[in-house]
Motif scaffolding. Structure first.
Motif, PDB file in Angstrom:
ATOM      1  N   LEU A   1       0.620  -1.314   0.359  1.00 34.44           N
ATOM      2  CA  LEU A   1      -0.317  -0.303   0.455  1.00 34.44           C
ATOM      3  C   LEU A   1       0.714   0.826  -0.178  1.00 34.44           C
ATOM      4  CD1 LEU A   1      -2.460   1.682   0.394  1.00 34.44           C
ATOM      5  CD2 LEU A   1      -2.562   0.868   2.528  1.00 34.44           C
ATOM      6  N   MET A   2       2.102   0.873   0.766  1.00 41.22           N
ATOM      7  CA  MET A   2       2.949   1.861   0.844  1.00 41.22           C
ATOM      8  C   MET A   2       3.150   2.607  -0.669  1.00 41.22           C
ATOM      9  SD  MET A   2       3.874   4.644   3.414  1.00 41.22           S
ATOM     10  CE  MET A   2       3.632   5.754   1.962  1.00 41.22           C
ATOM     11  N   VAL A   3       4.066   1.923  -1.116  1.00 43.18           N
ATOM     12  CA  VAL A   3       4.390   1.797  -2.126  1.00 43.18           C
ATOM     13  C   VAL A   3       3.747   2.146  -3.871  1.00 43.18           C
ATOM     14  CG1 VAL A   3       5.268   0.202  -4.502  1.00 43.18           C
ATOM     15  CG2 VAL A   3       6.247  -0.118  -1.769  1.00 43.18           C
ATOM     16  N   ALA A   4       2.219   1.508  -3.390  1.00 40.69           N
ATOM     17  CA  ALA A   4       1.353   2.552  -4.484  1.00 40.69           C
ATOM     18  C   ALA A   4       0.891   4.193  -3.812  1.00 40.69           C
ATOM     19  CB  ALA A   4      -0.105   1.760  -4.441  1.00 40.69           C
ATOM     20  N   ARG A   5       1.118   4.265  -3.370  1.00 40.97           N
ATOM     21  CA  ARG A   5       0.681   5.966  -2.371  1.00 40.97           C
ATOM     22  C   ARG A   5       1.497   6.336  -2.971  1.00 40.97           C
ATOM     23  NH1 ARG A   5      -0.343   4.783   4.128  1.00 40.97           N
ATOM     24  NH2 ARG A   5      -2.454   3.903   3.919  1.00 40.97           N
ATOM     25  N   GLN A   6       2.752   5.863  -2.816  1.00 38.31           N
ATOM     26  CA  GLN A   6       4.123   6.906  -3.688  1.00 38.31           C
ATOM     27  C   GLN A   6       3.973   6.998  -4.931  1.00 38.31           C
ATOM     28  OE1 GLN A   6       8.012   6.358  -1.493  1.00 38.31           O
ATOM     29  NE2 GLN A   6       6.927   4.673  -0.806  1.00 38.31           N
TER      30      GLN A   6
END
Length: 398
Positions: free
Chosen positions: A384-389
């Motif tokens: 999720l953190m990767v997708a946000r960035q």
């Protein structure tokens, strides 16, 4: 926007397909034991029963091909063009990549040249990128690096006591890892505490087969236990963490082993496995320790002690501490390890509530109500953190 997040490791591949900016998980899963007869996929579509299926001998290409086919057959996508971007979580960006980037031929060539900095992690990730280029042509691919979050660590914390020319010429310095995890749990912790991240001094303990401890001051990483490579810092499953570097030439002289052979032993037969002689899996060690296995207990004690030392050092470096966070497979699921690490840290204001620690669901606060430092257990969500960035980067490019 639909973003497919891939995390290709040496023998496994994790994935999530997310609808952004809603942050809705459309599908997720993993393929373990790649390249062996025991390869198996575990796949879950939102609102449906999980699927387990053997994929004997599967490669990255086989796994990605299976995933795209499954998403089509399940009606999650009509075709590959429904996927707007592919985001790869990569271990090391060196000093070249300080932010997420769009992958092109130049980026891919640079990633290949950086492989020596993370030999266990980068080559399979690059292989995953190349597979996607072949199987999913035309879909933009992005790289998010574990080292990105730690680019704010100051020079006095990342420079080694080595000839400065080695840093200038070869980039030898501390970089730090598990950045997406540390960033995610820090932001989540601020929400749970009802505080602004920019007001908090946090220590994040990502404890798993790979382990690192991060000092996060006012939302910025200011120090990290891991260094040039993911091998350093605290003891890990099969990796030794920090030790006297003179062990290396000493054991070579005594045994006649080559550098490559010593490296192989340290990375694959060291750590918790090396001390216990039993397993690098903390679950196995805890079970064995309960049965009286002394070296298993010793390995556990070493692990807890080393993490505790970093907590003390980082609290001093930040001149205070508001919250201590546990995440990663061990940090999330082992009350005994959390208790072992927090023991005798009450002078820092770290006071674990034993009942909360054993029974509270995650995420939650596990410290005593009166304790000045909050203790939290938070399930990390690196995908999720990767997708946000990546979603933010795509938005900027548009």
């Amino acid at each position: 926007m639909q973003i497919l997040v891939l995390n290709c490791g040496g023998s496994s591949m994790k994935y999530q397909l997310l609808a952004m900016p809603e942050e809705k998980v459309l599908a997720k899963g993993s393929i373990d034991r790649l390249f062996t007869p025991r390869a198996e996929v575990r796949h879950q579509v939102a609102g449906r029963e999980a699927v387990r299926q053997p994929l004997p001998g599967a490669t990255f290409a086989d796994g990605i091909r299976w995933l795209v086919t499954a998403l089509r057959e399940e009606g999650i996508i009509a075709g590959v063009t429904d996927i707007d971007a592919i985001a790869h979580k990569l271990a090391h960006g060196g000093e070249k990549f300080q932010q997420p980037v769009l992958i092109d031929d130049e980026v891919l060539a640079t990633l290949t040249s950086l492989s020596s900095l993370a030999p266990v992690h980068l080559p399979p990730a690059v292989a995953g990128i190349r597979v996607c280029q072949e199987l999913l042509p035309g879909i933009l691919q992005y790289a998010v690096f574990e080292t990105n979050f730690h680019q704010t660590v100051p020079p006095y914390a990342y420079i080694y006591g080595l000839p400065y020319e080695w840093y200038e010429q070869y980039g030898i310095r501390k970089y730090g890892f598990h950045g997406t995890s540390h960033r995610y749990v820090a932001e989540t912790a601020a929400g749970i505490l009802g505080r602004e991240l920019r007001e908090l001094k946090l220590i994040s303990c990502h404890l798993g087969s790979g382990t690192s401890v991060a000092a996060i001051k006012y939302g910025r990483s200011v120090d990290i236990s891991s260094g040039l490579t993911p091998q350093s810092g605290t003891i890990m499953s099969t990796r030794p963490g920090d030790f006297d570097p003179w062990v290396f030439p000493f054991i070579m002289e005594l045994t006649g082993m080559t550098p490559a052979a010593v490296n192989e032993v340290m990375v694959k037969k060291g750590g918790l496995l090396g001390i216990s002689g039993l397993s690098g899996d903390m679950r196995d060690l805890e079970a064995a320790a309960r049965e009286g296995h002394q070296r298993a207990q010793l390995a556990i004690n070493v692990f807890c002690y080393q993490v505790k030392k970093y907590i003390g050092a980082f609290a001093a470096a930040m001149n205070g501490l508001d919250a201590l966070i546990f995440t990663g497979g061990i940090g999330e699921r082992s009350p005994a390890i959390r208790a072992g690490i927090c023991r005798d840290l009450d002078f820092f204001g770290i006071e674990l509530d034993e009942e909360k620690n054993k029974h509270r669901p995650r995420p939650d606060i596990l410290s005593r109500d009166s304790a000045p430092v909050a203790i939290l257990a938070i399930d990390t969500n690196e995908e999720l953190m990767v997708a946000r960035q990546v979603a933010e980067l795509v938005g900027e490019q548009k």
